[in-house]
Design a protein around this motif. Structure first.
Motif, PDB file in Angstrom:
ATOM      1  N   TRP A 105       0.849  -1.181   0.000  1.00 26.04           N
ATOM      2  CA  TRP A 105       0.000   0.000   0.000  1.00 26.04           C
ATOM      3  C   TRP A 105       0.891   1.240   0.000  1.00 26.04           C
ATOM      4  O   TRP A 105       2.052   1.197   0.389  1.00 26.04           O
ATOM      5  N   ILE A 106       0.332   2.340  -0.472  1.00 22.44           N
ATOM      6  CA  ILE A 106       1.081   3.595  -0.487  1.00 22.44           C
ATOM      7  C   ILE A 106       0.126   4.764  -0.379  1.00 22.44           C
ATOM      8  O   ILE A 106      -0.998   4.715  -0.900  1.00 22.44           O
ATOM      9  N   VAL A 107       0.556   5.786   0.321  1.00 23.53           N
ATOM     10  CA  VAL A 107      -0.203   7.035   0.427  1.00 23.53           C
ATOM     11  C   VAL A 107       0.637   8.128  -0.227  1.00 23.53           C
ATOM     12  O   VAL A 107       1.815   8.287   0.090  1.00 23.53           O
ATOM     13  N   PHE A 108       0.040   8.869  -1.163  1.00 26.44           N
ATOM     14  CA  PHE A 108       0.797   9.837  -1.955  1.00 26.44           C
ATOM     15  C   PHE A 108      -0.131  10.917  -2.501  1.00 26.44           C
ATOM     16  O   PHE A 108      -1.359  10.835  -2.373  1.00 26.44           O
ATOM     17  N   ASP A 109       0.470  11.919  -3.119  1.00 23.18           N
ATOM     18  CA  ASP A 109      -0.262  13.003  -3.769  1.00 23.18           C
ATOM     19  C   ASP A 109       0.341  13.200  -5.151  1.00 23.18           C
ATOM     20  O   ASP A 109       1.472  13.679  -5.280  1.00 23.18           O
ATOM     21  N   THR A 110      -0.397  12.808  -6.177  1.00 28.20           N
ATOM     22  CA  THR A 110       0.117  12.912  -7.538  1.00 28.20           C
ATOM     23  C   THR A 110       0.270  14.363  -7.982  1.00 28.20           C
ATOM     24  O   THR A 110       1.245  14.720  -8.646  1.00 28.20           O
ATOM     25  N   VAL A 111      -0.675  15.201  -7.605  1.00 26.09           N
ATOM     26  CA  VAL A 111      -0.658  16.609  -8.031  1.00 26.09           C
ATOM     27  C   VAL A 111       0.539  17.337  -7.429  1.00 26.09           C
ATOM     28  O   VAL A 111       1.282  18.039  -8.119  1.00 26.09           O
ATOM     29  N   GLU A 112       0.740  17.159  -6.125  1.00 26.94           N
ATOM     30  CA  GLU A 112       1.841  17.823  -5.433  1.00 26.94           C
ATOM     31  C   GLU A 112       3.146  17.027  -5.511  1.00 26.94           C
ATOM     32  O   GLU A 112       4.189  17.493  -5.056  1.00 26.94           O
ATOM     33  N   LYS A 113       3.062  15.800  -6.058  1.00 27.22           N
ATOM     34  CA  LYS A 113       4.214  14.901  -6.180  1.00 27.22           C
ATOM     35  C   LYS A 113       4.863  14.644  -4.818  1.00 27.22           C
ATOM     36  O   LYS A 113       6.081  14.689  -4.663  1.00 27.22           O
ATOM     37  N   ILE A 114       3.995  14.360  -3.845  1.00 23.55           N
ATOM     38  CA  ILE A 114       4.450  14.113  -2.473  1.00 23.55           C
ATOM     39  C   ILE A 114       4.233  12.635  -2.127  1.00 23.55           C
ATOM     40  O   ILE A 114       3.175  12.073  -2.384  1.00 23.55           O
ATOM     41  N   PHE A 115       5.244  12.015  -1.559  1.00 17.59           N
ATOM     42  CA  PHE A 115       5.163  10.659  -1.031  1.00 17.59           C
ATOM     43  C   PHE A 115       5.018  10.745   0.480  1.00 17.59           C
ATOM     44  O   PHE A 115       5.769  11.462   1.145  1.00 17.59           O
ATOM     45  N   TYR A 116       4.070  10.000   1.055  1.00 18.55           N
ATOM     46  CA  TYR A 116       3.863  10.021   2.494  1.00 18.55           C
ATOM     47  C   TYR A 116       4.412   8.753   3.164  1.00 18.55           C
ATOM     48  O   TYR A 116       5.297   8.843   4.015  1.00 18.55           O
TER      49      TYR A 116
END
Length: 228
Positions: free
Chosen positions: A155-166
């Motif tokens: 699993w992964i949590v991320f933000d494609t728009v902001e290009k942020i990996f959590y």
């Protein structure tokens, strides 16, 4: 008749090459680390880590399409190189005798772990709109994706728009008699949990996967996922 046989051969070959390398794959890095690749019908995730050293190294993933022997993969997240997010990469794909090769500038060679066909949970999942612990955390363009093959999960949590990996985590799993069990092989946020096992009460109903229990820290978990 001879020409017909030749045509049939090439037609069958084209059908085989158009198939997705669905399932789980692994490769051994020169450093001793392991890389795993989980592929569903239209989404893939790569992770590199060391179970022995309890260390997470890198991950990337996103949707793909296949036409002939060409795979067009578009990363949704790549914390090691955010400039590559959203930029399509075209791989030449070959599969033979349990070996998968993805060739771009260099060739990546993978050995088959499973073909993704022996579990009802195989596929790409997203957080459901129904109630669950994860839903309130995914504000704005933040999202969570979970991929499962026949034996492996990530699993992964991320933000494609902001290009942020959590954060991300993965390992092996089983789903049997209403129990979903994960054995963690890597976890970006807490290496101390590598090697631990979590058991959840789980059910799968009309494409909605609901499970709840406690994590290794003793905190309650309730997650609801739907097929992506």
């Amino acid at each position: 008749m001879k020409h017909l046989l030749i045509f049939t051969f090439f037609l069958c070959s084209a059908v085989v090459m158009a198939q997705s390398p669905k399932g789980a794959w692994k490769s051994q890095e020169p450093t001793g680390s392991t890389s795993t690749l989980i592929v569903t019908d239209n989404y893939m995730i790569i992770a590199s880590y060391s179970v022995l050293n309890k260390s997470y190294e890198r991950t990337e993933g996103g949707p793909f399409t296949i036409q002939g022997d060409q795979m067009t993969y578009t990363p949704e997240f790549n914390p090691s190189d955010t400039a590559k997010v959203g930029i399509p990469i075209i791989y030449t794909v070959t599969m033979k005798d349990g070996i998968l090769t993805l060739k771009y500038d260099e060739a990546m060679v993978w050995m088959k772990i499973d073909d993704g066909g022996n579990s009802a949970l195989t596929g790409a999942w997203k957080v459901s709109d129904k109630d669950g612990d994860l839903k309130p955390q995914l504000t704005g363009t933040r999202k969570a994706v979970k991929l499962l093959s026949g034996t492996r999960f990530q699993w992964i949590v991320f933000d494609t728009v902001e290009k942020i990996f959590y954060k991300t985590g993965g390992g092996t799993y089983t789903f049997k008699n209403g129990k979903y069990t994960e054995r963690i092989e890597f976890l970006s946020s807490d290496n101390n949990r590598v090697g631990t096992t979590q058991v959840f009460d789980a059910k799968l109903d009309n494409g909605v996967w609901d499970y709840k229990g406690t994590n290794t820290a003793g905190k309650p978990i309730h997650e609801i996922w739907e097929k992506r």
